[in-house]
Write a protein that holds these residues in place. Structure first.
Motif, mmCIF file in Angstrom:
data_model
loop_
_atom_site.group_PDB
_atom_site.id
_atom_site.type_symbol
_atom_site.label_atom_id
_atom_site.label_comp_id
_atom_site.label_asym_id
_atom_site.label_seq_id
_atom_site.Cartn_x
_atom_site.Cartn_y
_atom_site.Cartn_z
ATOM 1 N N ILE A 43 0.824 -1.212 0.000
ATOM 2 C CA ILE A 43 0.000 0.000 0.000
ATOM 3 C C ILE A 43 0.858 1.262 0.000
ATOM 4 O O ILE A 43 0.340 2.357 0.208
ATOM 5 C CB ILE A 43 -0.964 0.015 1.210
ATOM 6 N N LYS A 44 2.140 1.112 -0.257
ATOM 7 C CA LYS A 44 3.021 2.287 -0.254
ATOM 8 C C LYS A 44 2.559 3.297 -1.297
ATOM 9 O O LYS A 44 2.411 2.989 -2.478
ATOM 10 C CB LYS A 44 4.463 1.861 -0.542
ATOM 11 N N ALA A 73 -0.353 4.585 -1.556
ATOM 12 C CA ALA A 73 -1.767 4.430 -1.900
ATOM 13 C C ALA A 73 -2.667 5.125 -0.880
ATOM 14 O O ALA A 73 -2.277 5.369 0.261
ATOM 15 C CB ALA A 73 -2.134 2.951 -1.981
ATOM 16 N N VAL A 103 -5.938 4.456 1.217
ATOM 17 C CA VAL A 103 -6.767 3.338 1.666
ATOM 18 C C VAL A 103 -8.030 3.899 2.308
ATOM 19 O O VAL A 103 -7.955 4.697 3.250
ATOM 20 C CB VAL A 103 -6.011 2.454 2.676
ATOM 21 N N ILE A 152 -1.642 1.551 8.544
ATOM 22 C CA ILE A 152 -1.640 2.078 7.174
ATOM 23 C C ILE A 152 -0.465 3.037 6.974
ATOM 24 O O ILE A 152 0.278 2.944 5.990
ATOM 25 C CB ILE A 152 -2.970 2.780 6.865
ATOM 26 N N GLY A 187 1.169 4.015 3.437
ATOM 27 C CA GLY A 187 -0.027 4.515 2.786
ATOM 28 C C GLY A 187 -0.649 5.690 3.524
ATOM 29 O O GLY A 187 -0.139 6.162 4.533
ATOM 30 N N ASP A 188 -1.748 6.182 2.995
ATOM 31 C CA ASP A 188 -2.562 7.208 3.644
ATOM 32 C C ASP A 188 -3.969 6.661 3.813
ATOM 33 O O ASP A 188 -4.409 5.801 3.054
ATOM 34 C CB ASP A 188 -2.604 8.498 2.812
ATOM 35 N N TYR A 189 -4.677 7.166 4.807
ATOM 36 C CA TYR A 189 -6.008 6.655 5.089
ATOM 37 C C TYR A 189 -7.078 7.722 4.971
ATOM 38 O O TYR A 189 -6.827 8.915 5.136
ATOM 39 C CB TYR A 189 -6.076 6.028 6.490
#
Length: 392
Positions: free
Chosen positions: A167-168, A170, A172, A187, A192-194
């Protein structure tokens, strides 16, 4: 190299646990038959067999099948096929063969769970079978899934899935059930970001945030507004929906909470106003995000999350998945994987070709009734140059 030869490169990723000395039907031929049947809208194994028998000339062209295997043969094979290998196989087809005309600038991954309702009445299942899916929104492609018994185990299953996915970089998106500090931290730690919908179990934080987005504040004039705003209006079949995003310009008021939620940069609300048949409804939902971006982008993330729910809806509408009477858990999981990828195949074909009717169901029917059309859908993927999407 024909369609089947190209697909076999990936079908062979699926280990065949059967004794090779007593095999009548190659596993790659069985998988090809199942995929073709699902693309053509077959809702169960019996229907796939009937469809394949009517298309025996087509299958002889692309496989070594002299006749179509019976129901017990298909059932027994699905009981022993490794679902993880099957998912890897189908993912490999998309990532290395299927064409992508538009490269993904920003990956959005929406995660949501779906219960196969029929399993609630099956003695073989202690609890209803629940499948959590991670969907790559831009391509309507399932990146991974977790099978659990009952929705109550969804939170730990999602965290396991987040560790398995790349998820790098991405975004989410998750619904209110997953508005958990531990999930947000995982996350961010995984690159990633959420975007998380805030839920009432967050106590004082929930109450304070919703107080900041009361209607009386959201309706003040722009020059006095404490928010960055963005709105869209959609009109369809007599229904008007206005979506407005309000992003707090300053989140320092929530200093105590910022320390608890890793990476939290944006607190925002989405107001949905719907008018239909002269009646108006309104609802407000609040969200947390680690992505430092505009109100327009934040609104699109919340809107796009609906696609994973739509994807699950398509499984029921086109395959009657909630009515599936398959008893074996392994078979249910394998069939769920094939259904999802069949929908992705058709959605990609519809989006990139000039077809008269754009619905999934209409194109499934055409594949079932027209052998040439089924062949064209398969050839579209297997005979076009792949544009790399990167390491998903």
């Amino acid at each position: 190299m024909n369609i089947k030869s190209r697909l076999d490169v990936f079908f062979e990723l699926v280990e065949d646990p059967r004794s090779q000395a007593h095999i009548t039907y190659k596993l790659s031929d069985i998988l090809f038959m199942l995929v073709c049947g699902m693309i053509s809208g077959c809702t169960d194994l019996e229907m796939i067999i009937e469809f394949s028998e009517e298309r025996i000339v087509f299958f002889k062209k692309y496989t070594e099948l002299d006749n179509i295997p019976c129901l017990s043969t298909l059932s027994n094979i699905l009981k022993i096929v490794n679902p993880n290998h099957l998912e890897l196989c189908l993912y490999g087809i998309f990532n290395n063969v299927f064409e992508t005309k538009i490269k993904i600038k920003e990956r959005e991954i929406s995660i949501d769970g779906k219960t196969i309702c029929s399993t609630a009445t099956m003695k073989e299942h202690e609890r209803p079978m629940h499948i959590v899916t991670a969907l790559l929104v831009d391509k309507s492609l399932s990146l991974g899934q977790k099978v659990i018994e009952s929705k109550s185990n969804e939170i730990p299953a999602v965290r396991e899935l987040l560790d398995e996915l790349n998820i790098k970089g991405a975004i989410v998106t998750l619904d209110a059930m997953h508005c958990q500090k531990e999930t947000a931290e995982k996350i961010v730690n995984n690159g990633g970001d959420y975007v998380l919908q805030l839920k009432a179990n967050q106590g004082g934080f929930y109450e304070d945030v919703y107080a900041m987005f009361e209607d009386k504040y959201m309706d003040i004039t722009d020059k006095d507004c404490e928010y960055e705003t963005y709105s869209t209006i959609e009109k369809s079949h007599g229904r008007i929906e206005k979506r407005s995003c309000y992003v707090l310009n300053e989140v320092a008021f929530f200093t105590d909470y910022l320390a608890e939620w890793k990476g939290l940069k944006k607190i925002f609300a989405v107001k949905r106003e719907i008018e239909r048949d002269g009646k108006k409804t309104k609802e407000i939902s609040c969200y947390l995000s680690s992505k430092n971006t505009t109100a327009e982008k934040l609104l699109s993330y919340t809107r796009n999350h609906w696609q994973v729910e739509s994807f699950h809806w398509l499984l029921d509408m086109n395959y009657d998945e909630d009515e599936s009477r398959v008893i074996n858990k392994n078979s249910q999981e394998c069939l769920n994987i094939i259904r999802k990828y069949s929908i992705s195949i058709l959605k990609r074909y519809i989006e990139n070709n000039d077809v008269k009717r754009k619905t999934i169901s209409a194109n499934m029917r055409k594949c079932m009734m027209n052998e040439d059309y089924l062949e064209s859908v398969l050839k579209y993927y297997c005979h076009t140059q792949m544009e790399e999407y990167g390491n998903l």
